[in-house]
Design an enzyme around this catalytic site. Sequence first.
Site, mmCIF file in Angstrom:
data_model
loop_
_atom_site.group_PDB
_atom_site.id
_atom_site.type_symbol
_atom_site.label_atom_id
_atom_site.label_comp_id
_atom_site.label_asym_id
_atom_site.label_seq_id
_atom_site.Cartn_x
_atom_site.Cartn_y
_atom_site.Cartn_z
ATOM 1 N N CYS A 178 12.725 13.291 -24.315
ATOM 2 C CA CYS A 178 11.684 14.049 -25.049
ATOM 3 C C CYS A 178 11.150 13.045 -26.300
ATOM 4 C CB CYS A 178 12.219 15.361 -25.611
ATOM 5 S SG CYS A 178 13.944 15.450 -25.798
ATOM 6 N N ARG A 228 24.193 9.077 -20.399
ATOM 7 C CA ARG A 228 24.917 9.775 -21.224
ATOM 8 C C ARG A 228 26.322 9.712 -21.105
ATOM 9 N NH1 ARG A 228 21.850 15.846 -20.546
ATOM 10 N NH2 ARG A 228 19.944 14.822 -20.949
ATOM 11 N N GLN A 233 15.868 12.466 -14.718
ATOM 12 C CA GLN A 233 15.431 13.729 -15.048
ATOM 13 C C GLN A 233 13.925 13.905 -14.428
ATOM 14 O OE1 GLN A 233 16.425 14.126 -19.187
ATOM 15 N NE2 GLN A 233 17.608 15.837 -18.584
ATOM 16 N N ASP A 286 11.559 15.214 -15.401
ATOM 17 C CA ASP A 286 11.704 15.554 -17.163
ATOM 18 C C ASP A 286 9.859 15.734 -17.379
ATOM 19 O OD1 ASP A 286 12.579 16.542 -19.395
ATOM 20 O OD2 ASP A 286 13.103 14.634 -20.040
ATOM 21 N N HIS A 304 7.461 17.447 -20.684
ATOM 22 C CA HIS A 304 7.250 18.106 -21.803
ATOM 23 C C HIS A 304 5.782 18.916 -22.171
ATOM 24 C CE1 HIS A 304 10.730 15.675 -22.282
ATOM 25 N NE2 HIS A 304 11.120 16.637 -23.127
ATOM 26 N N LYS A 339 17.126 28.469 -24.168
ATOM 27 C CA LYS A 339 16.608 27.918 -22.760
ATOM 28 C C LYS A 339 16.906 29.181 -21.744
ATOM 29 C CE LYS A 339 21.022 25.722 -21.683
ATOM 30 N NZ LYS A 339 21.744 24.509 -21.445
ATOM 31 N N HIS A 357 10.223 22.099 -23.154
ATOM 32 C CA HIS A 357 11.014 20.956 -22.402
ATOM 33 C C HIS A 357 11.521 21.702 -21.050
ATOM 34 C CE1 HIS A 357 12.663 18.704 -25.982
ATOM 35 N NE2 HIS A 357 12.082 19.836 -26.562
#
Length: 607
Positions: A295, A324, A342, A344, A346, A427, A473
Amino acid sequence: MPSEVVDDAAEAGLPIATSDAPTLDVLRHSAAHLMAAAVTELFPGAKYDVGPSIEDGFFYNFRLPGDAHFTEDDLGVIEERMRLLSKRALPYLPDVLPRAEARALFEQLDQPFKVAIIDRLDAGVDRVSVYRTGDFIDLCRGPHVADSGVVHAFKLLRVAGVYWLGDERNEQLQRVYGTAWFSDEELDAYLHRLEEARRRDHRRLGQELDLFSFPEELGSGLVVFHPNGGLIRTLMEDYSRERHIAAGYEFVNTPHITKEDLFQISGHLDWFSEGVFPPLELDEGQRYYLKPMNCPMHILIFRSRMRSYRELPLRLFEFGTVYRYEKSGVVHGLTRARGFTQDDAHIFCSREQMQGELVSLLDFTLGLLRDYGLSDFYLELSTKPEGKAVGTDKEWEEATGALREAASGRGLELVLDPGGGTFYGPKISVQARDAIGRTWQISTIQVDFQLPHRFGLEFVDPSGGTSRPIMIHRALFGSIERFFAILVEHYAGAFPLWLAPVQCELIPVQDDEPAVVASIADLAARMRAARLRPHVDDRPGERMQARVRTAELHKVPYVVVIGKRDVERNDGMLSLRDNRRGGAQQQVAVDDLIERLTAEVRERRPE
RNA sequence: GCCGACGUAGCUCAGUGGUAGAGCAGCGGUUUCGUAAACCGCUGGCCGGGAGUUCGAAUCUCCCCGUCGGCUCCA
């Protein structure tokens, strides 16, 4: 967190004698008592903690005298003793005692965990119930089955270390897990289900189907995809990309490492430090981190120039690989890795656009997941984690309300997950049930007021002033690796045609018949021209039967066998074997075969 | 990270103090066969890594790496 029907003995209160029509919970709780009775007989001096029923079974926590530990071998011994006690049909005898008397009883029995439970009871509780089964006596609110003879269809499954009261600062006890059912048939069916889950395990299938591996030299939680897995993954990504383009996303790319400043500003180093790999030190003392999230990078793209309200919603998408640091004990195949990618994105939008974006996003998400063959969903709404969150209550309420609004009216069950949100916002998680009924958390959609604030994001609004955007997100697969694993298990390795690495195995009966070889080569060429993925099994020295078997073991959806007889018959008909339907065979014309397969691919039929 | 179990050929596993084994896979040959395994032969191992105990270690001890089952965590 498995849903546990915790027998919080802290609520030990009124006894309910015996249950004439016991539920599975009652049966399993009684099985837990029976196990504790067996353990205290076999291991004199064992201390027992709590033993509730849980989904599919029960457990009981123990501390054995000295440094003794249960081993897997002990399970059989305990089980035998339980069977003995079961045959004696010992009644579960309830009794009600004044609190002080019960405390004295367990003090005298030298059962400190029970004493501790009594001490933690509310001040108003002045009487508690206990149950006796043979020589075993337990603080318990019941109810129980009438006698231990009812508990006969059970099996002890595993032993585990657990923290007392679930707090890692406490001592570790040993927990023995078991399962119990009313009948042997139900028990067998359950054990079958466990076996089925083992059969589908993506780590096992990943090896058998040559999809991926975790080389020891690479390090724990780090995967390499082999050609078969790589192809499936590419197909998954390609389709996702296509859908995202259609849904108005724009594609970006960002690096894997960054100076610490970025994650300092974002707050990740404050709130997420446990999950971040240790930094790389450069000569000048500059610290760089592997990115645990994408992000902040996308935020930098938003902030790279002045933004107008006309650009919003701005949807930035990336297959972003993050790293991670997962604790060594939690790494688990592809579902819990230390490096993963991901899908991913935004979404930067105005406050007014937020609601509409969330609604269309949820539709988009469910539609996409359905195309991959998942169809049984429910939603989970995770709210503010008290003490681990930034932002005002008002912002949290607004964001949570917007998510709740978007989630409702979907015809899907909405489950509340209090305190389960991220540090920057609430979320919604999309949970899916797979082919054997297990649930997986898949997509996550998070509303965020905080990062736009921390990075000072703004856009020029219609009035010519500036406004702060909202960020959404979202990751629909969650992680590609994890989603891949879920599909492997859902399909038990037999991927739908559009994702199968090899779609049709072409098998010659004879290798030395020019007409057969030519016929196979011709069919392969025609299939490739139709963008299908055939494979010719012309391994020398293998008989046709062995080739059919290999195709079956590799879970190739279709098999075509061509031999002399076909060529001589010369009627254009082929023998098609459908491996997913137990090897059912039928005769098809070549054109029909190609049309049938391309249609199945086009429609992304799940099987 | 914690508790426990485990790590032997590419895979599945046997071997518990005295010369490292089997099946499958791989490779070479013979076989040309009609829908789940043809036959013969060969290759293949720092027994996860390191240190120790011992005349001698795959085997016993310790440390590390990795895997599995849980716990905790999943921000």
